[in-house]
Design an enzyme around this catalytic site. Sequence first.
Site, PDB file in Angstrom:
ATOM      1  CD  GLU A   1       9.008   2.552 -20.900  1.00 55.15           C
ATOM      2  OE1 GLU A   1       9.487   3.602 -20.470  1.00 55.15           O
ATOM      3  OE2 GLU A   1       9.619   1.792 -21.662  1.00 55.15           O
TER       4      GLU A   1
ATOM      5  CE1 TYR B   1     -25.328  12.910 -38.564  1.00 57.90           C
ATOM      6  CE2 TYR B   1     -25.782  14.854 -39.890  1.00 57.90           C
ATOM      7  CZ  TYR B   1     -24.939  13.830 -39.510  1.00 57.90           C
ATOM      8  OH  TYR B   1     -23.694  13.733 -40.092  1.00 57.90           O
TER       9      TYR B   1
ATOM     10  CE  LYS C   1      17.787   1.875 -19.966  1.00 57.24           C
ATOM     11  NZ  LYS C   1      17.623   3.252 -19.673  1.00 57.24           N
TER      12      LYS C   1
ATOM     13  CE  LYS D   1     -19.477   8.013 -39.207  1.00 56.80           C
ATOM     14  NZ  LYS D   1     -19.883   9.360 -38.724  1.00 56.80           N
TER      15      LYS D   1
ATOM     16  CB  SER E   1      19.538   2.067 -24.643  1.00 50.78           C
ATOM     17  OG  SER E   1      20.310   3.236 -24.852  1.00 50.78           O
TER      18      SER E   1
ATOM     19  CB  THR F   1      -0.922   0.037   1.237  1.00 47.37           C
ATOM     20  OG1 THR F   1      -0.109   0.189   2.403  1.00 47.37           O
ATOM     21  CG2 THR F   1      -1.766  -1.220   1.371  1.00 47.37           C
ATOM     22  CG  HIS F   2       0.462   4.313   1.388  1.00 45.23           C
ATOM     23  ND1 HIS F   2      -0.311   5.459   1.374  1.00 45.23           N
ATOM     24  CD2 HIS F   2      -0.134   3.468   2.274  1.00 45.23           C
ATOM     25  CE1 HIS F   2      -1.317   5.323   2.224  1.00 45.23           C
ATOM     26  NE2 HIS F   2      -1.243   4.124   2.777  1.00 45.23           N
TER      27      HIS F   2
END
Length: 475
Positions: A307, A334, A300, A342, A294, A172-173
Amino acid sequence: MTDDSSNAPARNPPAGQGQAMWGGRFSDKPAELMQAINVSIGFDKRLAAQDLAGSRAHAAMLRTTGVISSEDEAAIQQGLATIEAEIAEGVFPFRDEFEDIHMNVEARLRELIGTPAGRLHTARSRNDQVALDFRMWVRDACDRTVGQLRALQNALLAKAEAHAGDVMPGFTHLQPAQPVTFGHHLMAYVEMFGRDASRFADARARMNECPLGAAALAGSPFPIDRRQTAQALGFDRPTANSLDSTADRDFALEALAAGAICAIHLSRLAEEIVIWMTPQFGFVKLSDAFTTGSSIMPQKKNPDAAELIRAKAGRLLASFQQLAVVMKGLPLTYSKDMQEDKVPTFEAFDALELSLRAMAGMVSDLEPNIANMAKAAGSGFSTATDLADWLVRELGLPFRDAHHATGAAVKRAEELGVELSGLPLDELRKLNPDITSGVYDVLTAEASVASRKSYGGTSPEQVRAQIKRWKEILA
Ligand code: ARG
């Protein structure tokens, strides 16, 4: 709207020749800028399948009700089948001058079959036509999304089953709170995605009324059979108010709202994967299939898919807002504003479907580092609540007093640089002389999770019971 085959702007030519289909009362062509802002074929061509299905059902109904002849209907059906084939083969001429998908199909139909094409639009308007096409598109999108949610749930279930008993810290937190199992954590998302699926199913059930036959806004003077078209197109019934039928887009708003909530769930899981992937956490690994490197830092391995899923939630939320803002000030029925319904909807579902599929792939790919998780689960005084509960259960302390004594134990453990399970018995007895060595049985992460047998709790047996329940639901 412009006619490429004639240079002279003819005055009141027959429909489709030299003027737009609605051009009877117009003497001049629209400005190029008017056409540029008006044209929607670039995006509403995605409604082609729905438009053709709607036209086929409409033509069949016009024939059974005697509004058009069998010969005309046969010609229309044949022409529509040709158009369907042209679209499938990628040779259908989508043309800006015919503005939108509805008039592109009708214009092509006229080229293919001549006069009978002009009878197809009897007892119909583009207003109910677009309401129908778009509703069917959103309905299909809801169905696809439910399928993708089920696939994601299955991926989560498989991973949860493999790790139903492996401990990790529950937070929690984002502070270590109490140990849980990795399976339990994944099953939390199975619940969320289950509610998402039911939201799409609810939205689908509510939207499953057919607006075709509402015509421009007021209904039709022709003896149409709205039940026939509704049934032919898989709807439960026709819509009951012609104004509402052409003016309403809440079916799309509801689907987008469900999509936005689902994207929030996806984003939270994505965020957790990003955190778990850090060397500091080291809880999970993703294979090369779901990571990128990377260009400058050779060490990396970045969780880009997670993400991007996290970021795509922005699109979903924005799409809902975009359509809500388009709709909020519109008088019945309308208005052309509604053509702007759309793009956000298409974009939202494209992003959502890609996110759901990528997340399912990533979940299957995910390999937890069980040792790291277990180590973290046992640290951070994560079994403090278990100590307090033990004092309540074994020594009869009121919970508040037990909480206080445990706080003192945590403080002492911190001073000595040990976990609660490493605190010597004499130290514990300074806090309460009645504490026995039996207390150590509850101070490990494994004992902590095993004890949480309440319904829906994190004990492996409860987790397995929920996995079993979901397997039955999804079977
Ligand atoms: N392309 C239009 C849309 O997407 C079709 C409906 C046009 N109706 C009209 N009365 N101009 O909304």
